[in-house]
Enzyme design. Structure first.
Site, PDB file in Angstrom:
ATOM      1  N   ARG A   1       0.833  -1.202  -0.033  1.00 23.17           N
ATOM      2  CA  ARG A   1      -0.039   0.075   0.081  1.00 23.17           C
ATOM      3  C   ARG A   1       0.865   1.462   0.004  1.00 23.17           C
ATOM      4  NH1 ARG A   1      -5.431   1.695   1.608  1.00 23.17           N
ATOM      5  NH2 ARG A   1      -5.462   4.010   2.702  1.00 23.17           N
TER       6      ARG A   1
ATOM      7  N   CYS B   1      -7.135  -6.876  -1.585  1.00 24.52           N
ATOM      8  CA  CYS B   1      -5.909  -7.109  -1.674  1.00 24.52           C
ATOM      9  C   CYS B   1      -5.257  -6.488  -2.997  1.00 24.52           C
ATOM     10  CB  CYS B   1      -5.381  -8.323  -0.928  1.00 24.52           C
ATOM     11  SG  CYS B   1      -5.800  -9.664  -2.063  1.00 24.52           S
TER      12      CYS B   1
ATOM     13  N   CYS C   1      -5.202   6.865  -5.625  1.00 25.57           N
ATOM     14  CA  CYS C   1      -4.818   8.047  -4.482  1.00 25.57           C
ATOM     15  C   CYS C   1      -3.295   7.729  -4.078  1.00 25.57           C
ATOM     16  CB  CYS C   1      -5.810   7.897  -3.447  1.00 25.57           C
ATOM     17  SG  CYS C   1      -5.344   9.406  -2.217  1.00 25.57           S
TER      18      CYS C   1
HETATM   19 ZN   LIG Z   1      -5.195   8.496  -0.230  1.00 29.37          ZN
END
Ligand SMILES: [Zn+2]
Length: 130
Positions: free
Chosen positions: A32, A70, A118
């Site tokens: 991530r 995931c 993002c």
């Molecule tokens: Zn973010």
């Protein structure tokens, strides 16, 4: 009675993700930090998922639909979704959660389809993508 887990496609999620009743749960681990994420998603890494499951239930209070993913949604995503479903059954309390879903093809499929990613480093996500 066993709770079902259903799948949602990226295009379905793209149109639903801004609804206030939906929470997106990213269970990837370190990736991530490097690969970006779906805006507004919560991060509950699979390696500590079980320990944090009650935090998760608190954090999603008021949401009735949880969408897990995931990287590929083949192992970690469905596994964590199943753990949550089992946990809710064990405690005999659903916390208002009605739908437990898994995002088909995971984050990698989402990104490969050109859907918005993002790249903020906020915890929680600052949701800077449109
Ligand atoms: Zn973010």
């Amino acid at each position: 009675m066993s709770r079902g887990i259903s799948y949602i496609t990226g295009s379905q999620l793209l149109s639903l993700r801004r609804l206030p009743n939906i929470a997106i749960i990213d269970v990837r681990d370190d990736e991530r930090s490097f690969d970006g994420h779906i805006a507004g998603s919560l991060h509950y890494a699979s390696d500590t998922f079980t320990d944090r499951i009650s935090n998760l239930i608190q954090e999603v209070k008021g949401k009735d639909t949880l969408v897990f993913h995931c990287a590929l949604s083949q192992v970690r995503g469905p596994t964590c979704a199943r753990r949550l479903a089992n946990y809710l059954e064990e405690v005999k309390e659903d916390g208002g959660i009605k739908n437990i879903m898994v995002l088909e093809r995971g984050f990698n499929g989402w990104e490969a389809a050109g859907r918005p990613v993002c790249r903020c480093t906020g915890i929680p996500c600052k949701d800077e993508s449109a």
